[in-house]
Design an enzyme around this catalytic site. Structure first.
Site, PDB file in Angstrom:
ATOM      1  N   HIS A  22     -12.422   5.198  -3.254  1.00 21.54           N
ATOM      2  CA  HIS A  22     -12.699   5.645  -4.615  1.00 21.54           C
ATOM      3  C   HIS A  22     -11.439   6.145  -5.313  1.00 21.54           C
ATOM      4  CE1 HIS A  22     -13.142   9.741  -2.716  1.00 21.54           C
ATOM      5  NE2 HIS A  22     -12.579  10.107  -3.850  1.00 21.54           N
ATOM      6  N   ASP A  52     -15.838   3.903   2.053  1.00 17.10           N
ATOM      7  CA  ASP A  52     -14.905   4.705   1.260  1.00 17.10           C
ATOM      8  C   ASP A  52     -13.548   4.815   1.958  1.00 17.10           C
ATOM      9  OD1 ASP A  52     -14.029   6.039  -0.933  1.00 17.10           O
ATOM     10  OD2 ASP A  52     -15.086   7.908  -0.525  1.00 17.10           O
ATOM     11  N   SER A 122      -8.910  14.024  -2.246  1.00 19.79           N
ATOM     12  CA  SER A 122      -9.484  12.821  -1.651  1.00 19.79           C
ATOM     13  C   SER A 122      -8.405  11.927  -1.064  1.00 19.79           C
ATOM     14  CB  SER A 122     -10.275  12.042  -2.705  1.00 19.79           C
ATOM     15  OG  SER A 122     -11.414  12.753  -3.107  1.00 19.79           O
TER      16      SER A 122
END
Length: 255
Positions: A22, A52, A122
C-alpha cells in the site's frame, strides 16, 4: 517515495528492499532515500496487494541488509523496536512491547505491538532486542493507541521465495537480475516483474506525438488570432480617424 506516497522500507539484500504494497500503490518506479542521504531509483520486482508486501530491486545500491531474526524465540512481553518515518520524520525509532505474537486478522497472523506507529511507519522494520528484524510494521487500529500490527518476517521470506528470490546461508536476499531492453521495452523476466519502469515508456512515446501536434495547432491558432486582431485593429484606427475628421470643424463666432 512513490508518487505522493511516503513510507518506509528496509534492506534484506544488497539490492533488495522490502516495504508494504500500500506504500507503493500502483506506481512502477520508486525513489529511495537511504540513511546516508543518497537517492536511488528502484523497480517494483514483485508485489501482493493481498499480503500487503512489495519487493523492490535497487540495482545501483549496495545496502547492508538487516539480519533476519528467529520469530519462534520471541514471546509476549518482549521489547520491540519500530523504525520508520512517521509523518515524514525520517528514521524515527519507537520502543514498545510485543502484545501478541499471533493476532489473527482476516485469516493471517500478525504481531501486535504497543510501540507508537503513525502514517509513514508502514513498511519499516520491527526489530527485537538483538537488533534483528522480526517483522514489517504495517498498520495501526483506527481510533486507538498502542494497537499496532506487523507482518511476521517469516511470511515475507516465504513470499519472496515464491517469487524466485533466493536466500543465502547468511540470510541475505538475492533478487534475480533483470535485463531491461530500452528499444523493446521488455524485460528478461516479465513473468516475475509485476510492474517496472520500461512499461511506462510505450505510453510516453504515444503521448509525445500527440503533444507535439497539440502545440503546433496551438501556435497556428495563436498566429491566426494575432493576424485577425491586427487586421481589425487597423480598421478600427482608420474608422476612428474618419470619425475625428468629421467632427473636426471650425466654429465662427458672430458678433
Amino acid at each position: 517515495m512513490s508518487g505522493n506516497a511516503l513510507g518506509s522500507g528496509f534492506a534484506l539484500g544488497e539490492s533488495c528492499v522490502v516495504t508494504n504494497a500500500h506504500v507503493i500503490q500502483d506506481a512502477s518506479n520508486v525513489e529511495i532515500t537511504a540513511y546516508d542521504g543518497k537517492e536511488y531509483p528502484a523497480f517494483v520486482y514483485c508485489k501482493s496487494d493481498e499480503l500487503d508486501i512489495a519487493v523492490l530491486s535497487v540495482p545501483s545500491a549496495d545496502f547492508t541488509p538487516l539480519t533476519i531474526g528467529n520469530t519462534s524465540d520471541i514471546k509476549i512481553g518482549d521489547d520491540v523496536y519500530a523504525i520508520g518515518a512517521p509523518n515524514g520524520m525520517s528514521y524515527t525509532l519507537t520502543k514498545g512491547t510485543l502484545s501478541s505474537n499471533k493476532r489473527k486478522i482476516s485469516g493471517d497472523d500478525y504481531f501486535q505491538l504497543d510501540a507508537a506507529l503513525n502514517e509513514g511507519n508502514s513498511g519499516g522494520p520491527l526489530l527485537d532486542s538483538q537488533g534483528t528484524v522480526i517483522g514489517m510494521n504495517t498498520m495501526k487500529m483506527n481510533n486507538s493507541e498502542g494497537l499496532g500490527l506487523a507482518i511476521p518476517i517469516d511470511r515475507i521470506i516465504q513470499y519472496m521465495k515464491s517469487n524466485d528470490i533466493s536466500m543465502t546461508d547468511n540470510g541475505i536476499a538475492v533478487v534475480p537480475e533483470i535485463e531491461y531492453h530500452a528499444e523493446t521495452n521488455t524485460s528478461a523476466s516479465d513473468s516475475i516483474v509485476k510492474s517496472d519502469i520500461p512499461q511506462q515508456e510505450p505510453a510516453k512515446r504515444n503521448i509525445e506525438p500527440v503533444l507535439i501536434a497539440v502545440i503546433c495547432i496551438s501556435v497556428i491558432c495563436n498566429i491566426i488570432m494575432l493576424l485577425i486582431t491586427l487586421h481589425y485593429r487597423s480598421k478600427w484606427k482608420a474608422l476612428k480617424t474618419e470619425q475625428s475628421e468629421r467632427t473636426d470643424f471650425e466654429i465662427e463666432i458672430w458678433e
